[in-house]
Motif scaffolding. Structure first.
Motif, PDB file in Angstrom:
ATOM      1  N   TRP A   1      -3.065  -1.240 -24.003  1.00 54.26           N
ATOM      2  CA  TRP A   1      -1.607  -1.893 -24.398  1.00 54.26           C
ATOM      3  C   TRP A   1      -0.405  -1.042 -24.131  1.00 54.26           C
ATOM      4  O   TRP A   1       0.705  -1.223 -23.550  1.00 54.26           O
ATOM      5  CB  TRP A   1      -1.739  -2.621 -25.657  1.00 54.26           C
ATOM      6  CG  TRP A   1      -2.485  -3.669 -25.778  1.00 54.26           C
ATOM      7  CD1 TRP A   1      -2.829  -4.652 -24.573  1.00 54.26           C
ATOM      8  CD2 TRP A   1      -2.969  -4.540 -26.936  1.00 54.26           C
ATOM      9  NE1 TRP A   1      -3.589  -5.684 -24.970  1.00 54.26           N
ATOM     10  CE2 TRP A   1      -3.812  -5.630 -26.592  1.00 54.26           C
ATOM     11  CE3 TRP A   1      -3.043  -4.127 -28.191  1.00 54.26           C
ATOM     12  CZ2 TRP A   1      -4.228  -6.305 -27.320  1.00 54.26           C
ATOM     13  CZ3 TRP A   1      -3.537  -4.873 -28.981  1.00 54.26           C
ATOM     14  CH2 TRP A   1      -4.375  -6.085 -28.802  1.00 54.26           C
TER      15      TRP A   1
ATOM     16  N   VAL B   1      -3.603  -6.571 -32.924  1.00 52.11           N
ATOM     17  CA  VAL B   1      -2.903  -7.450 -32.154  1.00 52.11           C
ATOM     18  C   VAL B   1      -1.655  -6.876 -31.959  1.00 52.11           C
ATOM     19  O   VAL B   1      -1.148  -5.965 -32.563  1.00 52.11           O
ATOM     20  CB  VAL B   1      -2.866  -8.500 -33.239  1.00 52.11           C
ATOM     21  CG1 VAL B   1      -4.114  -9.518 -33.319  1.00 52.11           C
ATOM     22  CG2 VAL B   1      -2.012  -8.420 -34.415  1.00 52.11           C
TER      23      VAL B   1
ATOM     24  N   GLU C   1       2.044 -11.746 -33.400  1.00 52.04           N
ATOM     25  CA  GLU C   1       0.802 -12.242 -32.828  1.00 52.04           C
ATOM     26  C   GLU C   1       1.371 -13.421 -32.192  1.00 52.04           C
ATOM     27  O   GLU C   1       0.520 -13.887 -30.995  1.00 52.04           O
ATOM     28  CB  GLU C   1      -0.072 -12.426 -34.064  1.00 52.04           C
ATOM     29  CG  GLU C   1      -1.426 -12.645 -33.360  1.00 52.04           C
ATOM     30  CD  GLU C   1      -2.403 -12.775 -34.387  1.00 52.04           C
ATOM     31  OE1 GLU C   1      -3.718 -13.147 -34.167  1.00 52.04           O
ATOM     32  OE2 GLU C   1      -2.007 -12.418 -35.689  1.00 52.04           O
TER      33      GLU C   1
ATOM     34  N   MET D   1       0.365 -12.314 -28.466  1.00 56.47           N
ATOM     35  CA  MET D   1      -1.228 -12.695 -28.022  1.00 56.47           C
ATOM     36  C   MET D   1      -1.568 -13.856 -27.287  1.00 56.47           C
ATOM     37  O   MET D   1      -2.619 -14.192 -27.037  1.00 56.47           O
ATOM     38  CB  MET D   1      -1.903 -12.435 -29.370  1.00 56.47           C
ATOM     39  CG  MET D   1      -2.008 -11.009 -29.990  1.00 56.47           C
ATOM     40  SD  MET D   1      -2.468  -9.754 -28.921  1.00 56.47           S
ATOM     41  CE  MET D   1      -4.390 -10.142 -28.831  1.00 56.47           C
TER      42      MET D   1
ATOM     43  N   ARG E   1      -4.247 -13.855 -24.358  1.00 56.11           N
ATOM     44  CA  ARG E   1      -4.758 -12.389 -24.285  1.00 56.11           C
ATOM     45  C   ARG E   1      -6.225 -12.633 -25.031  1.00 56.11           C
ATOM     46  O   ARG E   1      -6.577 -11.783 -25.658  1.00 56.11           O
ATOM     47  CB  ARG E   1      -3.799 -11.569 -25.027  1.00 56.11           C
ATOM     48  CG  ARG E   1      -2.667 -11.182 -24.250  1.00 56.11           C
ATOM     49  CD  ARG E   1      -1.718 -10.065 -24.748  1.00 56.11           C
ATOM     50  NE  ARG E   1      -0.771  -9.770 -23.814  1.00 56.11           N
ATOM     51  CZ  ARG E   1      -0.903  -8.746 -22.790  1.00 56.11           C
ATOM     52  NH1 ARG E   1      -1.806  -8.509 -22.399  1.00 56.11           N
ATOM     53  NH2 ARG E   1       0.425  -8.526 -22.304  1.00 56.11           N
ATOM     54  N   ASP E   2      -6.675 -13.912 -25.012  1.00 50.74           N
ATOM     55  CA  ASP E   2      -7.765 -13.938 -25.913  1.00 50.74           C
ATOM     56  C   ASP E   2      -8.950 -13.032 -25.427  1.00 50.74           C
ATOM     57  O   ASP E   2      -9.713 -12.468 -26.361  1.00 50.74           O
ATOM     58  CB  ASP E   2      -8.346 -15.393 -25.835  1.00 50.74           C
ATOM     59  CG  ASP E   2      -7.438 -16.556 -26.471  1.00 50.74           C
ATOM     60  OD1 ASP E   2      -6.856 -15.853 -27.423  1.00 50.74           O
ATOM     61  OD2 ASP E   2      -7.614 -17.697 -26.295  1.00 50.74           O
TER      62      ASP E   2
ATOM     63  N   GLU F   1      -8.599 -10.130 -24.579  1.00 54.44           N
ATOM     64  CA  GLU F   1      -8.528  -8.795 -25.053  1.00 54.44           C
ATOM     65  C   GLU F   1      -8.507  -8.521 -26.377  1.00 54.44           C
ATOM     66  O   GLU F   1      -8.477  -7.520 -27.052  1.00 54.44           O
ATOM     67  CB  GLU F   1      -7.108  -8.259 -24.746  1.00 54.44           C
ATOM     68  CG  GLU F   1      -6.465  -8.408 -23.363  1.00 54.44           C
ATOM     69  CD  GLU F   1      -5.334  -8.170 -22.697  1.00 54.44           C
ATOM     70  OE1 GLU F   1      -4.628  -7.538 -23.566  1.00 54.44           O
ATOM     71  OE2 GLU F   1      -4.922  -8.530 -21.764  1.00 54.44           O
ATOM     72  N   ARG F   2      -9.058  -9.568 -27.148  1.00 51.16           N
ATOM     73  CA  ARG F   2      -9.148  -9.537 -28.411  1.00 51.16           C
ATOM     74  C   ARG F   2     -10.445  -8.985 -28.714  1.00 51.16           C
ATOM     75  O   ARG F   2     -11.518  -8.940 -28.408  1.00 51.16           O
ATOM     76  CB  ARG F   2      -9.017 -10.951 -29.518  1.00 51.16           C
ATOM     77  CG  ARG F   2      -7.757 -11.404 -29.346  1.00 51.16           C
ATOM     78  CD  ARG F   2      -7.477 -12.892 -29.980  1.00 51.16           C
ATOM     79  NE  ARG F   2      -6.365 -13.538 -30.056  1.00 51.16           N
ATOM     80  CZ  ARG F   2      -5.428 -13.383 -30.871  1.00 51.16           C
ATOM     81  NH1 ARG F   2      -5.691 -12.400 -32.116  1.00 51.16           N
ATOM     82  NH2 ARG F   2      -4.211 -13.905 -31.159  1.00 51.16           N
TER      83      ARG F   2
END
Length: 504
Positions: free
Chosen positions: A223, A410, A414, A418, A421-422, A424-425
């Protein structure tokens, strides 16, 4: 005892040609009770330190088929007065590992010492032998005697109080043994430098156990590299520790030295002083003389792998610290207690870092003892508060929040950042972390990602924080000269006064 039980890895390798001439398959009789891996593929380990943490981590040594624990060492022979986080945790760990639910049944207290360590090792290896007996783990009070007499040891695991890590590591490397140690490498900056230099010069494999592989940090770096928070400005890290009792004065009452406890060896490099139970058995860490405080206890876990991931390898140029104050009633008047002997119950430390190879200069903040940063606007926007422990990365355009070691990171806020961006979690509970990479590395003669040779920046940082606390003012640090440049008196905290014969 049978000669086969005394066979060690070095002896095996040196006589490999002779053995090969007479047999083609290694018989199980030469396997030292740890499965069917021949000694040539096993790492012979001496475990120095059989207190709570030393025993807690013993299981991972014993159950690893590529390790053979051949020696234990502790200045305490045996006692049941250890302090721990659980009344039965150590007992239950040992029961599970040796397969005996009756071990320590009906006995009081929390056990520890070299007798328990030796019993633990031999009971585990005995259960894997047809005879049900195993008596090949040697026990020593003094690590110097251990290193001098036992020539078949490949690696030493150091699980002792902080102030003894450096002398034990240096002695082990002098004896040509690889070294793995609990944090810190040393609780004095100059001692840390000397241990790290020894590791570089010797070529031996070394490993600081606080290192761990953290995919969360790689996500944070991705990120940052994508420019989502702009240029790095600040890193904030906070812990609820210390969980042990803190003191503000040296004990005045005299206490007898417990039977079987070698107080002079426990003191190690520290000049002679009267024994007191408030120094030993898991409460050493709060004292400047013996420990490194919460920042050494926990900061290594969170910051060492973060430094490695983000490419932070240039030591801080300054540090400033504040700690909680204490008052006591004297002659009906409350007076301020000057505490120059122990870490405060809570503290705030700020380090200023220079520009790194791929990062601008930035500030690092540490909080402990219940202190933490106030919730930033992005957290308040989502109706959230600062968590009990955490890591906050502040950039010129945004922020990243994670758990203490960056767990489940996060982008903030958030609710906005986010979205979409699921993928990337990271669910940190599902991350498989290897904690024994040092074993393979030592068998192969390769350095680990947690090598001492990579730990100068984190070691300097932690110890410079302690210096700032003790100096009571901002200290400017020249990493090349290894010197505090703005306060000559603060240079005394780079090292310690040494007991004669124990100089480093």
């Amino acid at each position: 005892m049978p000669k086969s039980e005394k066979l060690n890895r070095r002896e095996f390798i040196s006589s490999a040609a002779t053995i090969a001439a007479s047999i083609s398959i290694v018989p199980s009789s030469v396997i030292a009770g740890t499965g069917h891996i021949p000694p040539s593929d096993q790492l012979t380990v001496a475990n120095v330190g059989c207190g709570t943490q030393g025993l807690r981590e013993m299981s991972s040594l014993l159950t690893n088929p590529k390790i053979r624990v051949v020696a234990v060492c502790d200045v305490n022979k045996f006692s049941t007065d250890y302090i721990d986080w659980s009344p039965y945790g150590i007992r239950n760990d040992i029961r599970k590992t040796i397969g005996d639910d009756s071990w320590w049944e009906g006995k009081p207290g929390i056990p520890g010492g070299r007798d328990i360590g030796q019993e633990y090792v031999e009971k585990y290896y005995a259960k894997n032998k047809a005879s049900g007996k195993y008596k090949s783990c040697v026990s020593y009070e003094d690590y110097r005697e251990l290193f001098a007499k036992e020539k078949g040891i490949d690696a030493v695991k150091i699980m002792t109080p902080d102030h003894t890590h450096a002398p034990i590591a240096l002695a082990a490397m002098d004896a040509k043994m690889h070294v793995v140690t609990h944090k810190p490498i040393a609780n004095r900056l100059l001692e840390g430098r000397k241990v790290i230099q020894k590791a570089k010069d010797s070529g031996l494999v070394s490993h600081l156990l606080a290192w761990s592989d953290r995919p969360e940090y790689r996500q944070i770096k991705a990120w940052m590299d994508a420019g989502l928070i702009g240029e790095l400005q600040e890193i904030h890290n906070w812990s609820y520790r210390p969980v042990w009792q803190q003191w503000t004065k040296i004990p005045t009452e005299a206490q007898p030295i417990p039977e079987g406890f070698n107080w002079q060896l426990w003191l190690s490099s520290v000049p002679d002083m009267p024994y007191h139970k408030n120094y030993t058995h898991n409460v050493f860490r709060g004292w400047y003389e013996f420990g490194g405080g919460s920042v050494a206890d926990m900061g290594h876990y969170s910051l060492f792998p973060l430094f490695e991931t983000l490419g932070i390898d240039r030591s801080p140029v300054s540090a400033r610290a504040f700690g909680t104050t204490t008052r006591e009633e004297i002659n009906q008047v409350y007076q301020w207690v000057k505490n120059d002997v122990a870490f405060p119950a809570s503290c705030l430390i700020k380090w200023k870092f220079p520009e790194q190879e791929s990062l601008p200069g930035f500030d690092l903040f540490w909080y402990d003892g219940g202190m933490k940063p106030f919730a930033c606007e992005e957290l308040e926007e989502d109706g959230n508060d600062t968590p009990e422990e955490g890591l906050l990365i502040v950039g010129s355009k945004g922020k990243i929040l994670g758990g203490f070691r960056g767990e489940n990171p996060v982008l903030l806020p958030e609710s906005k950042m986010m979205k979409g961006r699921d993928s990337e979690r990271i669910n940190s509970r599902e991350v498989d972390r290897k904690t024994d990479q040092w074993v393979e590395a030592m068998l192969e003669g390769k350095q680990t990602p947690g090598s001492f040779t990579r730990a100068q920046c984190i070691t300097d940082t932690i110890n410079l924080g302690a210096i700032a606390l003790r100096a009571g003012k901002k200290v400017d640090f020249d990493s090349n000269l290894v010197k505090i440049t703005n306060d000559e008196a603060a240079n005394q905290f780079l090292t310690r006064e040494y007991r004669k014969g124990w100089e480093i």
